[in-house]
Design an enzyme around this catalytic site. Structure first.
Site, PDB file in Angstrom:
ATOM      1  N   GLU A  98      26.338  52.411  40.127  1.00  0.00           N
ATOM      2  CA  GLU A  98      27.758  52.140  40.348  1.00  0.00           C
ATOM      3  C   GLU A  98      28.415  53.090  41.338  1.00  0.00           C
ATOM      4  O   GLU A  98      29.377  52.729  42.008  1.00  0.00           O
ATOM      5  CB  GLU A  98      28.499  52.189  39.004  1.00  0.00           C
ATOM      6  CG  GLU A  98      29.916  51.689  39.066  1.00  0.00           C
ATOM      7  CD  GLU A  98      30.510  51.503  37.679  1.00  0.00           C
ATOM      8  OE1 GLU A  98      31.478  50.740  37.566  1.00  0.00           O
ATOM      9  OE2 GLU A  98      30.013  52.110  36.709  1.00  0.00           O
ATOM     10  N   GLN A 121      30.998  41.792  34.956  1.00  0.00           N
ATOM     11  CA  GLN A 121      30.251  42.686  34.069  1.00  0.00           C
ATOM     12  C   GLN A 121      30.762  42.541  32.640  1.00  0.00           C
ATOM     13  O   GLN A 121      31.933  42.821  32.365  1.00  0.00           O
ATOM     14  CB  GLN A 121      30.410  44.127  34.548  1.00  0.00           C
ATOM     15  CG  GLN A 121      29.673  45.168  33.725  1.00  0.00           C
ATOM     16  CD  GLN A 121      29.909  46.574  34.273  1.00  0.00           C
ATOM     17  OE1 GLN A 121      31.018  46.912  34.669  1.00  0.00           O
ATOM     18  NE2 GLN A 121      28.873  47.383  34.312  1.00  0.00           N
ATOM     19  N   GLY A 122      29.906  42.118  31.720  1.00  0.00           N
ATOM     20  CA  GLY A 122      30.275  41.934  30.322  1.00  0.00           C
ATOM     21  C   GLY A 122      29.832  43.101  29.460  1.00  0.00           C
ATOM     22  O   GLY A 122      28.865  42.970  28.687  1.00  0.00           O
ATOM     23  N   SER A 138      32.432  46.124  28.184  1.00  0.00           N
ATOM     24  CA  SER A 138      33.462  46.615  27.264  1.00  0.00           C
ATOM     25  C   SER A 138      33.915  45.541  26.278  1.00  0.00           C
ATOM     26  O   SER A 138      33.949  44.349  26.592  1.00  0.00           O
ATOM     27  CB  SER A 138      34.675  47.116  28.046  1.00  0.00           C
ATOM     28  OG  SER A 138      34.348  48.237  28.834  1.00  0.00           O
ATOM     29  N   SER A 149      36.502  42.654  34.960  1.00  0.00           N
ATOM     30  CA  SER A 149      37.053  42.481  36.309  1.00  0.00           C
ATOM     31  C   SER A 149      36.526  41.208  36.958  1.00  0.00           C
ATOM     32  O   SER A 149      35.320  40.945  36.958  1.00  0.00           O
ATOM     33  CB  SER A 149      36.685  43.686  37.188  1.00  0.00           C
ATOM     34  OG  SER A 149      37.214  44.875  36.654  1.00  0.00           O
TER      35      SER A 149
END
Length: 409
Positions: free
Chosen positions: A266, A148-149, A151, A183
């Site tokens: 999520e 996941q891009g 932050s 992550s």
């Protein structure tokens, strides 16, 4: 009674006309899941039991990838996806049962959860037919892993402040910027990236949601060493990285809406399985307290009892949240749940160190071998930050649940 070979209770048959699960069918499904996991976690996968998880994602990665593909081949991935996309159309009750039994069986931590739980549902809901054909089958089969891009160094909890930018050059998007706390980026084949595609735009305007191959020229992944000594988080740099123009979910400039939809997926049924893991950790803390004599301390004994009571409250709150989700009414309950479990888990980590006494201050072995309770203490410090910091969750609860005035921006 375990169903016979080939018996597969249909997800659609579980709820009665009033929408309530049929206990008999649900119990049959539980027995099916339990029997399959018991048999599957033998032979070549017996060594996979208990591997992975927060602070331990380095454990047995190749074996866990093989396990993911084994799950996919047997139809045990993506249970809640529609059948037309390879899922089972599983009810929420079935999904809860699966996650509970998965945790009880000590099956290895999933390596495909970001694909299955986040980007998969996003593509199903908002993607094009071509995107569904290209990306969903490899996720379901465990053949492609995602990260996941979101932050960035100056846009963590304040996601609307992202500075990574992308411009359309002919038939490709060209991406430049930096992501952080990504992550499993060092293991993933694809990343979904929130980038600013409208020059001069501010906050949540002008963002787009792009799908980017991690092996593209210009992608650099730098692992971040954590307190546990492991590196499941990463910095990711994009230096003129190109991805096809068709690898955008939704319209250009519509990225904020798509990103929020992803975050909505999520927190779901897997939280009940997570709590079984919490229960196992609490049992280890209690056993250590008895062994070291810490349980004789009335203050520590009170904290142990309180931890058990709060875990029971956590389960009831999670079940209430599941009810809201099944009714299609996601609200601030998810934020309440995230705030509650993350703060509880951090306190459990602190308690784990205290019951060990001075021995908890010394690594089990050189150069930095940690025991499970030490790892629990160190990694749980991050629980109140990732997946939405506690400060952000409190703001959501204040504004959306309590109706308090919005905080100044």
């Amino acid at each position: 009674m375990t169903p016979g070979p080939g018996a597969q209770p249909k997800a659609g048959a579980l709820p009665d006309p009033g929408g309530r699960p049929d206990p008999g069918a649900l119990d049959a499904f539980r027995q099916e899941v339990r029997a399959w996991l018991g048999a599957a976690l033998e032979g070549p996968f017996a060594a996979a039991r208990g591997l992975g998880g927060p602070g331990r994602e380095h454990e047995g990665h190749e074996l866990r990838v093989a396990w993911e593909r084994h799950l996919g081949a047997a139809g045990w991935t993506c249970l809640g996806w529609p059948k037309e996309h390879g899922g089972r159309d599983a009810s929420l009750a079935e999904q809860v049962v699966f996650h509970e039994e998965y945790a009880r069986a000590e099956a290895p931590a999933r390596v495909g959860h970001i694909g299955e739980g986040l980007i998969g549902p996003t593509i199903i809901e908002h993607g094009t037919e071509e995107q569904k054909r290209r990306f969903l089958p490899p996720i379901r089969a465990g053949e492609e892993l995602w990260c996941q891009g979101y932050s960035e160094p100056e846009a963590g909890s304040d996601l609307a402040g992202v500075r990574t930018r992308a411009v359309l050059d002919g038939g490709e998007w060209v991406i430049t910027g930096q992501k952080v706390w990504t992550s499993l980026a060092h293991l993933a084949q694809w990343c979904f990236v929130l980038a600013r595609t409208e020059p001069g735009s501010r906050r949540h305007h002008g963002l787009s949601y792009l799908l980017v191959p991690m092996d593209a020229p210009g992608v650099e992944v730098r692992p971040i060493v954590q307190l546990t000594g492991t590196s499941e988080f990463n910095e990711v740099f994009f230096d003129g990285v190109r991805t096809a123009a068709g690898n955008i979910v939704g319209r250009p400039g519509d990225g904020w809406r798509i990103a929020m939809a992803t975050l909505g997926y999520e927190r779901g049924a897997s939280t009940l399985g997570q709590q079984i893991g919490f229960r196992r950790e609490l049992a280890a803390v209690v056993a250590t307290a008895r062994r070291t004599g810490a349980a004789e301390d009335p203050v520590l004994r009170d904290r142990l009892i309180r931890a058990w009571l709060e875990l029971e409250i956590m389960r009831q709150n999670a079940l209430r949240t599941m009810t809201s989700l099944s009714a299609g009414e996601p609200g601030p309950e998810a934020s309440i749940g995230k705030l509650y479990w993350s703060e509880w888990h951090r306190r459990l980590g602190e308690l784990a160190q205290e019951v060990q006494g001075r021995a908890g201050l010394v690594a089990d072995g050189p150069p930095y071998e940690l025991n499970p309770l030490q790892r629990l203490f160190l990694f749980s410090r991050a629980d109140t930050i990732y997946a939405g910091s506690s400060e952000i969750q409190r703001t959501i609860i204040a504004e959306r649940a309590l109706g308090l005035p919005r905080s100044p921006r």
